[in-house]
Motif scaffolding. Structure first.
Motif, mmCIF file in Angstrom:
data_model
loop_
_atom_site.group_PDB
_atom_site.id
_atom_site.type_symbol
_atom_site.label_atom_id
_atom_site.label_comp_id
_atom_site.label_asym_id
_atom_site.label_seq_id
_atom_site.Cartn_x
_atom_site.Cartn_y
_atom_site.Cartn_z
ATOM 1 N N VAL A 89 0.986 -1.000 -0.008
ATOM 2 C CA VAL A 89 -0.283 0.065 0.176
ATOM 3 C C VAL A 89 0.938 0.886 0.304
ATOM 4 C CG1 VAL A 89 -1.912 1.452 1.703
ATOM 5 C CG2 VAL A 89 -2.401 -1.487 1.585
ATOM 6 N N ASP A 90 0.052 2.080 -0.892
ATOM 7 C CA ASP A 90 0.939 3.616 -0.850
ATOM 8 C C ASP A 90 0.674 4.499 -0.082
ATOM 9 O OD1 ASP A 90 2.672 2.602 -2.945
ATOM 10 O OD2 ASP A 90 1.975 3.891 -4.321
ATOM 11 N N ILE A 138 1.012 7.968 0.945
ATOM 12 C CA ILE A 138 1.052 9.546 0.387
ATOM 13 C C ILE A 138 0.278 10.257 1.042
ATOM 14 C CG2 ILE A 138 1.330 8.429 -1.815
ATOM 15 C CD1 ILE A 138 -1.779 8.685 -2.460
ATOM 16 N N ARG A 140 5.795 2.725 0.163
ATOM 17 C CA ARG A 140 5.414 1.966 0.009
ATOM 18 C C ARG A 140 5.085 1.043 0.994
ATOM 19 N NH1 ARG A 140 5.139 -0.124 -6.071
ATOM 20 N NH2 ARG A 140 4.143 2.058 -6.474
ATOM 21 N N VAL A 145 -6.066 0.291 -5.911
ATOM 22 C CA VAL A 145 -5.282 0.962 -6.752
ATOM 23 C C VAL A 145 -5.349 0.435 -7.976
ATOM 24 C CG1 VAL A 145 -2.980 2.077 -7.730
ATOM 25 C CG2 VAL A 145 -3.159 2.526 -6.021
ATOM 26 N N GLN A 196 -3.374 2.092 -1.976
ATOM 27 C CA GLN A 196 -3.581 3.658 -1.402
ATOM 28 C C GLN A 196 -3.773 4.032 -0.640
ATOM 29 O OE1 GLN A 196 -3.273 6.535 -4.410
ATOM 30 N NE2 GLN A 196 -4.710 7.023 -4.557
ATOM 31 N N GLN A 221 -11.979 5.632 -5.803
ATOM 32 C CA GLN A 221 -11.160 6.392 -4.612
ATOM 33 C C GLN A 221 -12.152 6.506 -3.641
ATOM 34 O OE1 GLN A 221 -7.679 6.018 -4.320
ATOM 35 N NE2 GLN A 221 -8.257 3.967 -5.841
ATOM 36 N N ARG A 278 -4.128 12.553 -9.440
ATOM 37 C CA ARG A 278 -3.053 10.805 -9.488
ATOM 38 C C ARG A 278 -3.324 10.254 -10.187
ATOM 39 N NH1 ARG A 278 0.701 8.423 -6.879
ATOM 40 N NH2 ARG A 278 0.104 6.075 -5.414
ATOM 41 N N SER A 279 -4.565 9.601 -9.722
ATOM 42 C CA SER A 279 -5.469 8.749 -10.613
ATOM 43 C C SER A 279 -5.764 9.001 -11.900
ATOM 44 C CB SER A 279 -6.897 7.975 -9.592
ATOM 45 O OG SER A 279 -7.784 9.477 -9.950
#
Length: 448
Positions: free
Chosen positions: A25-26, A28, A40, A97, A106, A199, A237-238
């Motif tokens: 999992v990021d 962020i 990560r 993600v 994430q 998300q 981001r996505s």
């Protein structure tokens, strides 16, 4: 605190059950220029963090420049030993993600709400503004709108190429503002929308804008300002990731083409009391006028936030709806602060000046401070554009002038935090100077 950890732990465990193939999992967070940084984590370690284990990252990661380098800002970065600072997980943001080649998750992290929040972290700056407004009985409802361009995945000698229309390679054949363009790019746009919803982002209207390959996405109105800004950050981001998956390059760059409109970040804000009454609509909308006056007074001092880089200043005074003076008006898209037609319950301002690549946490914080200042000062605004097309107050159109206008403004130093203002201004100054450290080919053509 125990209940908070239990909620996070349940979130992580549910995620693991629903996505057993995800191993990492990021974690962020957004830095000052508006880029994500983080680590990560193996998903089993994330469960330990959710249960209460410390989560630490370098404090100075927030200070990164546009290209990721560190600048000497006071004692930060080079004279402070590069210390770690505590972060916490943001509940409700652990999501899969789908645009990477391997299963991944994430989750947002932040320093706000920790024992020692980072004063210049963008999310913490906004959190402080929202907390202060809440203590005053002011509850913002916020909706972002973001414009962006689609380009071909491959650059041409470093320059962007128009997104290849499935029906035509001719950029002049792209039907601007037509619903047909949404159909032509429906595969990638639908994926962007569905990915955003996965998300947890409440996206609503999709519009084909004027530039070739330019689109706008609207978000739902949200009574949590931090969450509204989270949505804007996560959408960027996505969207970039989904575009690459489909053979495109998505960019929120403010002005990728001189001959076409730039991309903006429009922010709708209304203010309510604890009983749900619209504060701007009271007393024949006099508070609305005061709020507008406050926004316009501070706008020239917030230009490094609204136009955070050299390219963003190119957008101002461009081809469509981008002003070069602080102005306002009713149902007027040439105004920096537009008052959309609405009933008293939904009366709001639409702040239209920020570029699409601005930091959403800081843009919203600056807008709210302007509204707060206006409600407190109770001044009348300048004449609206509806009555005088020449109305407006000048603001800096170059970064170093803008930084000078921001750094010593007393209201901003008080309400955004003096430490943040100093750090932010120096970060922008250093980024601008670093950008100048390359001789452009035009200089050789003109002066060699």
């Amino acid at each position: 605190m125990k209940s908070h950890s239990s909620t996070l732990l349940a979130e992580v465990r549910t995620f693991r059950q629903n996505h057993p193939d995800v191993r990492y999992v990021d974690l962020i967070a957004l830095d000052i220029p508006g880029h994500f940084y983080g680590k990560r984590y193996p998903v089993e370690m994330l469960e330990k963090v959710a249960a209460g284990s410390p989560l630490k990252l370098p404090q100075n990661a927030v200070l990164l420049g546009v290209q990721g380098g560190l600048f000497k800002i006071g004692d930060y970065c080079f004279n402070d030993g590069d210390p770690d600072a505590n972060r916490r997980l943001v509940p409700g943001t652990l999501k899969p993600v789908s645009w990477e080649s391997q299963p991944l998750g994430q989750m947002l992290i932040t320093s706000d709400g920790t024992d020692a929040p980072i004063e210049f972290e963008p999310r913490e700056v906004l959190a402080k503004v929202l907390e202060r407004l809440q203590h005053k009985g002011i509850h913002p409802v916020v909706a972002f709108e973001l414009e962006f361009y689609l380009f071909d995945k491959k650059l041409d000698n470093g320059l962007p190429q128009f997104a290849r229309d499935p029906l035509s390679d001719d950029p002049d054949d792209q039907p601007n503002l037509h619903i047909e363009r949404l159909s032509r790019f429906s595969e990638v746009l639908d994926d962007m929308a569905q990915t955003a919803k996965a998300q947890g982002i409440d996206i609503t209207v999709v519009t084909a804008e004027i530039g070739p390959g330019q689109f706008e996405i609207n978000f739902g109105h949200c009574d949590d300002g931090l969450r509204a800004a989270d949505w804007a950050a996560l959408f960027c981001r996505s969207t970039r990731g989904v575009a690459l998956k489909h053979g495109y390059r998505a960019s929120f760059m403010a002005k990728p083409y001189l001959q076409f409109p730039g991309s903006g970040m429009h922010v709708h804000v209304s203010l309510y009391d604890a009983a749900g009454n619209n504060l701007l609509a009271a007393h024949q909308q006099q508070p609305l006028r005061h709020a507008v006056a406050g926004c316009l007074e501070l706008l020239p001092h917030c230009m490094p936030i609204f136009s955070p880089n050299h390219n963003a200043f190119r957008r101002l005074g461009g081809t469509v709806n981008a002003a070069t003076r602080a102005s306002w008006g009713f149902e007027d898209r040439d105004a920096c602060v537009r008052i959309p037609d609405s009933d008293p319950r939904n009366l709001r301002i639409e702040h239209r000046l920020a570029s699409a690549d601005a930091n959403p946490y800081l843009v919203l914080a600056a807008i709210l401070v302007g509204l707060e200042h206006g409600l407190e000062a109770k001044r009348e605004p300048i004449t609206p554009l509806n009555e005088d097309r020449a109305s407006g107050t000048a603001f800096a159109l170059e970064m170093l002038d803008a930084v000078r206008a921001m750094q010593h403004q007393p209201v901003l130093r008080d309400k955004l935090g003096a430490e943040f203002v100093d750090v932010y201004c120096e970060n922008k100054r250093q980024d601008h100077l670093a950008f100048q450290q390359e001789i452009h080919a035009r200089e050789y053509r003109w002066f060699l």
